[in-house]
Every structure is written in C-alpha cells, then in structure tokens.
Design an enzyme around this catalytic site. Structure first.
Site, PDB file in Angstrom:
ATOM      1  N   ASP A 168       0.851  -1.190   0.000  1.00 12.69           N
ATOM      2  CA  ASP A 168       0.000   0.000   0.000  1.00 12.69           C
ATOM      3  C   ASP A 168       0.893   1.249   0.000  1.00 12.69           C
ATOM      4  O   ASP A 168       2.038   1.202   0.442  1.00 12.69           O
ATOM      5  CB  ASP A 168      -0.865  -0.065   1.268  1.00 12.69           C
ATOM      6  N   ASP A 194      -0.230   4.973   0.832  1.00 10.55           N
ATOM      7  CA  ASP A 194      -0.450   5.932   1.926  1.00 10.55           C
ATOM      8  C   ASP A 194      -0.341   5.256   3.276  1.00 10.55           C
ATOM      9  O   ASP A 194      -0.994   4.240   3.530  1.00 10.55           O
ATOM     10  CB  ASP A 194      -1.836   6.571   1.797  1.00 10.55           C
ATOM     11  N   ASP A 216      -2.151  -0.802   5.926  1.00 13.24           N
ATOM     12  CA  ASP A 216      -2.497  -0.366   7.288  1.00 13.24           C
ATOM     13  C   ASP A 216      -3.997  -0.401   7.581  1.00 13.24           C
ATOM     14  O   ASP A 216      -4.395  -0.199   8.725  1.00 13.24           O
ATOM     15  CB  ASP A 216      -1.975   1.055   7.540  1.00 13.24           C
TER      16      ASP A 216
END
Lengths: 180, 180
Positions: B6, B8, B137
């Site tokens: 991922d 961000d 996250d």
C-alpha cells in the site's frame, strides 16, 4: 462474470483522434489511414524521425480527456451491468503519466459519471488483475503471471491477423460473450 | 513472492503529514495526536463539523506529492527486490481523484525513480489484484472477491486492535515475512 475492459481504443477513440489531430496539426505530413494501421503503437507505423512529433500530439494536455467515445461502448457497458456482470476498466497509462492518469479518470467521469471512476484499475501489468475476460485491442498481453482471464480481442485494424482469440465489437458483443 | 505494498501510511506518511499541516494551518483548532488516532479515516476521529476543513488539507495540490517517506520504507523495498521478490505498489486513490492520482505517480517517481512507476497498481478494490501478500495499514480489506493474498497489517495506531493478522514495520519486515 468479471468483465475487464481496456480504455484506449476500446472505450476511448485514442488512435482515431490521434489521426485527426495529426492531420490538422501537420497538414501535408505523412500519415497512415486508420484502416491501414498495422501496429498497436502509432509511432511504429510511421517513420522513426516523426516519433517526437507523434508523441507531442497524444501527450498534449487535454488529448486524453477529449477523446470521443467509441460508438456503442457506453450502451454496451450499461447493458453488461444490467445483465449482472461486474465491469471494470483496466488500463495501462502512458509511461509519461503526466496529463494521462488524471485525464483517464476525468474521461471516465465525463462519459460514465463520477461513481464509475471507482471501477478503474490502472496497471502496467494486466496479468496481475483478476477477471473472467479482458476485452483489449492489443494483440498479445503478457506480464508476470499467466492470466486468469480470457483475452477477447477488440477488433481494430492493427489486430486483424490475430485468429486464435474471440473477436468482439460493440455491435456483436452479446453473441461473442455468450458462453464466455 | 509477489509483495503488494500500500502507498499511503505504509510508504508515504499521509496521516503524519496531515497532522502537521492541520496544526500549522489551523493553530488552536482541535486535533488528535498521531498515537491517539483510532480510525483509518482522519475525519472520523474528528468532530463531524471539521470534515470539510480536513478534506481541504489533504486534497490540496501538492499534499500527496510532498508526503515524506516513512522511515525504512525505501531500504526495505530495495531489499525485497534484491531478494528476488516482485514488489508492486497497490493503492486506492481518493474518491476526489484530482491532484491525487497524478501526484501518486509523481511521488513514486520522486522517491523510487521513473521506472518504479511501472509497479503502480491503482484500484479501489484490492481483492481484484493477484499477489502473495498485501502490506496495508487498513484494518479490513474487502471487495468483490475473496483475496488471493494474505493481508499483513502495517503497524499504525489505528489498527492496533487487529490481532488475527501478522503485523509488520519497516524495522521487522524480514522476520515477519519469513515463511509468508
């Protein structure tokens, strides 16, 4: 079915628009009529020394955003969704992504509405995307993996020599997708 | 292994940078310290009436492009590639894609070089992407399909209650990925 649909030359008339702008910006310059195109990449059908000029046409701001819809594409996508299929737009941006990636999203919003931008998948390697079929005008689609999807050729002049794949247009898609 | 990463809050410090800019642009306004964040979405940790202001911070031109690298991310990605893994950046753009999608590409170019932009996969639905692991996250990642990859949690304050998944940082990734 998960139906992956390429954007350029399947939904958006990239090479038709390129030719129109090429002839307008460089009248008198060499050109290849649309039906005579032999290569997926426009610049490969043109003399090498014209490459920079060619790129300047399709990398220009607004080129992607202003591409016309290919006839029948919008109705076909709407119908595919009505029929219960999961439609995603699966597109590889130009290496020079400036003006390209954002305009690809804006183009989808312009023609299909804001929510449809959630269906976009941008990737250089389409073999990493899961789906049942991929409708794409490129002759051969390779990448890291053996693809999960069946490649259905979207009929364009440069892929007419491909005989071992199903061939689709936005006029005959219902018949071609039967049994996919 | 195909390692999907991922962007961000795993590579780019989105929420750290948001907080810094928030406090600078709106001094005296309510804020949540980074370690106290409970929700994946910043605006959900803040009073509803601040949402518009919050969005104005992270949707501003240059916000994405100027995100700092998360410590250790660059070295870890380089090492993963040296170890023979296939690393792809798998990111979901903001619904308001303006300033976001192009800046995501530009951010990757700025920190990892132009060629690395070929490793970007933008999609709202990560379950449609093939891979062995996804380092992300977000607490739960759902979509159309049952994912092929194992979701490994990238440790952030808002996902500390997740106990049933492996948890990784750019300091312990070698141990965590052993046997993945």
């Amino acid at each position: 079915m998960i139906v992956l649909v390429d954007q350029d030359n399947v939904l958006a008339d990239f090479d038709g628009s390129f030719l129109e702008k090429w002839r307008r910006q460089f009248p008198g310059e060499f050109y290849v009529a649309f039906e005579q195109r032999k290569d997926f990449y426009a610049h490969k059908d043109y003399p090498e020394e014209l490459k920079e000029k060619i790129v300047s046409v399709y990398a220009a701001p607004g080129f992607i955003l202003n591409l016309p819809l290919i006839s029948g594409a919008s109705e076909a996508l709407a119908q595919l969704i009505v029929l219960g299929h999961d439609v995603r737009i699966c597109s590889s941006p130009l290496t020079n992504y400036q003006n390209c990636v954002e305009e690809k999203y804006a183009w989808v919003e312009k023609h299909f509405g804001k929510d449809f931008t959630n269906r976009i998948i941008l990737t250089q390697d389409k073999t990493l995307v899961r789906g049942d079929v991929l409708i794409d005008d490129k002759q051969e689609i390779t990448g890291l993996l053996n693809p999960e999807w069946e490649h259905i050729i979207f009929d364009r002049p440069w892929n007419r020599e491909i005989r071992n794949k199903r061939r689709l247009t936005w006029q005959n898609w219902r018949e071609v997708l039967q049994g996919a």
